[in-house]
Design a protein around this motif. Sequence first.
Motif, PDB file in Angstrom:
ATOM      1  N   ALA A 124     -34.934  40.137  49.256  1.00 45.64           N
ATOM      2  CA  ALA A 124     -35.479  40.423  50.581  1.00 45.64           C
ATOM      3  C   ALA A 124     -35.271  41.908  50.882  1.00 45.64           C
ATOM      4  CB  ALA A 124     -34.778  39.568  51.634  1.00 45.64           C
ATOM      5  N   ASP A 125     -36.006  42.418  51.836  1.00 50.19           N
ATOM      6  CA  ASP A 125     -35.851  43.826  52.237  1.00 50.19           C
ATOM      7  C   ASP A 125     -34.397  44.115  52.584  1.00 50.19           C
ATOM      8  OD1 ASP A 125     -38.535  44.339  51.896  1.00 50.19           O
ATOM      9  OD2 ASP A 125     -39.031  44.105  54.019  1.00 50.19           O
ATOM     10  N   GLY A 126     -33.892  45.217  52.053  1.00 53.52           N
ATOM     11  CA  GLY A 126     -32.546  45.666  52.367  1.00 53.52           C
ATOM     12  C   GLY A 126     -31.458  45.104  51.470  1.00 53.52           C
ATOM     13  N   GLU A 127     -31.782  44.132  50.614  1.00 49.79           N
ATOM     14  CA  GLU A 127     -30.754  43.593  49.728  1.00 49.79           C
ATOM     15  C   GLU A 127     -30.538  44.552  48.563  1.00 49.79           C
ATOM     16  OE1 GLU A 127     -31.083  38.874  50.752  1.00 49.79           O
ATOM     17  OE2 GLU A 127     -32.236  39.598  49.039  1.00 49.79           O
ATOM     18  N   LEU A 128     -29.295  44.729  48.231  1.00 44.70           N
ATOM     19  CA  LEU A 128     -28.875  45.706  47.241  1.00 44.70           C
ATOM     20  C   LEU A 128     -29.202  45.240  45.826  1.00 44.70           C
ATOM     21  CD1 LEU A 128     -27.303  48.371  46.802  1.00 44.70           C
ATOM     22  CD2 LEU A 128     -25.209  46.993  46.780  1.00 44.70           C
ATOM     23  N   ILE A 129     -29.754  46.118  45.014  1.00 50.47           N
ATOM     24  CA  ILE A 129     -29.989  45.870  43.589  1.00 50.47           C
ATOM     25  C   ILE A 129     -29.203  46.928  42.821  1.00 50.47           C
ATOM     26  CG2 ILE A 129     -31.671  45.742  41.725  1.00 50.47           C
ATOM     27  CD1 ILE A 129     -33.804  45.178  43.907  1.00 50.47           C
ATOM     28  N   ILE A 130     -28.334  46.455  41.926  1.00 53.59           N
ATOM     29  CA  ILE A 130     -27.509  47.348  41.127  1.00 53.59           C
ATOM     30  C   ILE A 130     -27.885  47.171  39.662  1.00 53.59           C
ATOM     31  CG2 ILE A 130     -25.162  47.846  40.330  1.00 53.59           C
ATOM     32  CD1 ILE A 130     -24.188  47.064  43.125  1.00 53.59           C
ATOM     33  N   GLY A 131     -28.242  48.264  39.018  1.00 58.47           N
ATOM     34  CA  GLY A 131     -28.566  48.228  37.602  1.00 58.47           C
ATOM     35  C   GLY A 131     -27.310  48.310  36.762  1.00 58.47           C
ATOM     36  N   LYS A 132     -27.373  47.690  35.590  1.00 58.57           N
ATOM     37  CA  LYS A 132     -26.244  47.756  34.662  1.00 58.57           C
ATOM     38  C   LYS A 132     -26.756  47.830  33.237  1.00 58.57           C
ATOM     39  CE  LYS A 132     -25.297  42.802  34.060  1.00 58.57           C
ATOM     40  NZ  LYS A 132     -25.746  42.690  32.667  1.00 58.57           N
ATOM     41  N   ARG A 133     -25.853  48.228  32.333  1.00 60.43           N
ATOM     42  CA  ARG A 133     -26.207  48.366  30.916  1.00 60.43           C
ATOM     43  C   ARG A 133     -25.234  47.607  30.006  1.00 60.43           C
ATOM     44  NH1 ARG A 133     -29.871  52.790  29.436  1.00 60.43           N
ATOM     45  NH2 ARG A 133     -29.343  51.899  27.417  1.00 60.43           N
ATOM     46  N   ALA A 134     -24.338  46.813  30.580  1.00 58.16           N
ATOM     47  CA  ALA A 134     -23.355  46.052  29.807  1.00 58.16           C
ATOM     48  C   ALA A 134     -23.234  44.650  30.388  1.00 58.16           C
ATOM     49  CB  ALA A 134     -21.998  46.761  29.851  1.00 58.16           C
ATOM     50  N   ALA A 135     -22.558  43.759  29.684  1.00 57.59           N
ATOM     51  CA  ALA A 135     -22.384  42.391  30.179  1.00 57.59           C
ATOM     52  C   ALA A 135     -21.586  42.360  31.479  1.00 57.59           C
ATOM     53  CB  ALA A 135     -21.698  41.527  29.120  1.00 57.59           C
ATOM     54  N   ASP A 136     -20.671  43.278  31.642  1.00 56.50           N
ATOM     55  CA  ASP A 136     -19.803  43.373  32.815  1.00 56.50           C
ATOM     56  C   ASP A 136     -20.559  44.073  33.950  1.00 56.50           C
ATOM     57  OD1 ASP A 136     -17.856  44.033  34.710  1.00 56.50           O
ATOM     58  OD2 ASP A 136     -16.500  44.939  33.245  1.00 56.50           O
ATOM     59  N   SER A 137     -20.814  43.344  35.023  1.00 54.89           N
ATOM     60  CA  SER A 137     -21.553  43.912  36.164  1.00 54.89           C
ATOM     61  C   SER A 137     -20.810  45.053  36.844  1.00 54.89           C
ATOM     62  CB  SER A 137     -21.859  42.820  37.186  1.00 54.89           C
ATOM     63  OG  SER A 137     -22.721  41.856  36.634  1.00 54.89           O
ATOM     64  N   PHE A 138     -19.520  45.191  36.569  1.00 51.14           N
ATOM     65  CA  PHE A 138     -18.722  46.254  37.174  1.00 51.14           C
ATOM     66  C   PHE A 138     -18.686  47.518  36.311  1.00 51.14           C
ATOM     67  CE2 PHE A 138     -17.061  42.377  39.052  1.00 51.14           C
ATOM     68  CZ  PHE A 138     -16.922  42.724  40.384  1.00 51.14           C
ATOM     69  N   TYR A 139     -18.938  47.378  35.015  1.00 50.28           N
ATOM     70  CA  TYR A 139     -18.771  48.484  34.075  1.00 50.28           C
ATOM     71  C   TYR A 139     -19.786  49.596  34.337  1.00 50.28           C
ATOM     72  CZ  TYR A 139     -18.410  51.062  29.708  1.00 50.28           C
ATOM     73  OH  TYR A 139     -18.252  52.049  28.776  1.00 50.28           O
ATOM     74  N   GLU A 140     -19.260  50.757  34.688  1.00 57.00           N
ATOM     75  CA  GLU A 140     -20.070  51.952  34.948  1.00 57.00           C
ATOM     76  C   GLU A 140     -21.206  51.710  35.945  1.00 57.00           C
ATOM     77  OE1 GLU A 140     -21.211  53.749  31.192  1.00 57.00           O
ATOM     78  OE2 GLU A 140     -19.117  54.274  30.749  1.00 57.00           O
ATOM     79  N   THR A 141     -20.908  50.874  36.955  1.00 54.78           N
ATOM     80  CA  THR A 141     -21.849  50.637  38.047  1.00 54.78           C
ATOM     81  C   THR A 141     -21.118  50.866  39.368  1.00 54.78           C
ATOM     82  OG1 THR A 141     -21.398  48.282  38.537  1.00 54.78           O
ATOM     83  CG2 THR A 141     -22.892  48.763  36.677  1.00 54.78           C
ATOM     84  N   PRO A 142     -21.843  50.968  40.460  1.00 51.89           N
ATOM     85  CA  PRO A 142     -21.208  51.121  41.770  1.00 51.89           C
ATOM     86  C   PRO A 142     -20.836  49.788  42.430  1.00 51.89           C
ATOM     87  CG  PRO A 142     -23.568  51.388  42.013  1.00 51.89           C
ATOM     88  CD  PRO A 142     -23.296  51.213  40.536  1.00 51.89           C
ATOM     89  N   LEU A 143     -20.850  48.686  41.671  1.00 56.03           N
ATOM     90  CA  LEU A 143     -20.616  47.377  42.297  1.00 56.03           C
ATOM     91  C   LEU A 143     -19.298  47.315  43.056  1.00 56.03           C
ATOM     92  CD1 LEU A 143     -21.430  44.488  42.904  1.00 56.03           C
ATOM     93  CD2 LEU A 143     -20.527  43.822  40.650  1.00 56.03           C
ATOM     94  N   LYS A 144     -18.199  47.699  42.430  1.00 50.64           N
ATOM     95  CA  LYS A 144     -16.896  47.609  43.111  1.00 50.64           C
ATOM     96  C   LYS A 144     -16.883  48.462  44.382  1.00 50.64           C
ATOM     97  CE  LYS A 144     -11.888  47.910  42.494  1.00 50.64           C
ATOM     98  NZ  LYS A 144     -11.690  48.060  43.913  1.00 50.64           N
ATOM     99  N   SER A 145     -17.374  49.669  44.326  1.00 47.35           N
ATOM    100  CA  SER A 145     -17.358  50.515  45.528  1.00 47.35           C
ATOM    101  C   SER A 145     -18.266  49.939  46.620  1.00 47.35           C
ATOM    102  CB  SER A 145     -17.740  51.958  45.200  1.00 47.35           C
ATOM    103  OG  SER A 145     -19.050  52.040  44.687  1.00 47.35           O
TER     104      SER A 145
END
Length: 180
Positions: free
Chosen positions: A76-97
């Motif tokens: 939906a409009d305004g929902e966050l989409i975070i791209g990743k390049r590894a199996a771990d959604s936290f690895y080198e992504t802004p997910l935790k922050s």
Amino acid sequence: MKKDTALLVVDVQSGVVDWSDPDCEGDRVLGRINNLLSRARRAQMPVIYIQHDSGAGGLLEAGTPAWEIHPAIFPADGELIIGKRAADSFYETPLKSELDARGIRHLVIVGCRTQYCVDTTCRQATSLGYDVTLAKDAHTTMGMGGLSAAQIIAHHNETLEDFGNDSHVVSVKESGDIVF
């Protein structure tokens, strides 16, 4: 659930699994995810999508039809989409922050490739201090290594139940039993 909860939709992309494979229960899983999305949105819980990019020439190359979030559960409009390049959604992504900025301490996780991205994200989340509820009937994969998708899903539901540490664990629940 408390207001410190978010729904995390991991890699539900058009090319991640063969959605027509009856063993992965694609239509049923998409329906359950949609139900959770509707309930989370009604409860004004944050919804965050994780979108895997396998790089140039890969199955999930950014910008290709396979890379797109599945149209049945489109954000939906305004929902966050975070791209990743590894199996771990936290690895080198802004997910935790992003989670920390929103005061999120509990994740409800649904998604694709049970034995890879769903499993890894659940495990890493507990290590980073989040509690996790895995929707046991709202994640899927494809069979491999002599195991069917159903066997892989059942194994991970059993393995991840109560997985974690002294402070943060994974709870595995039917999607219909998850209350926002």
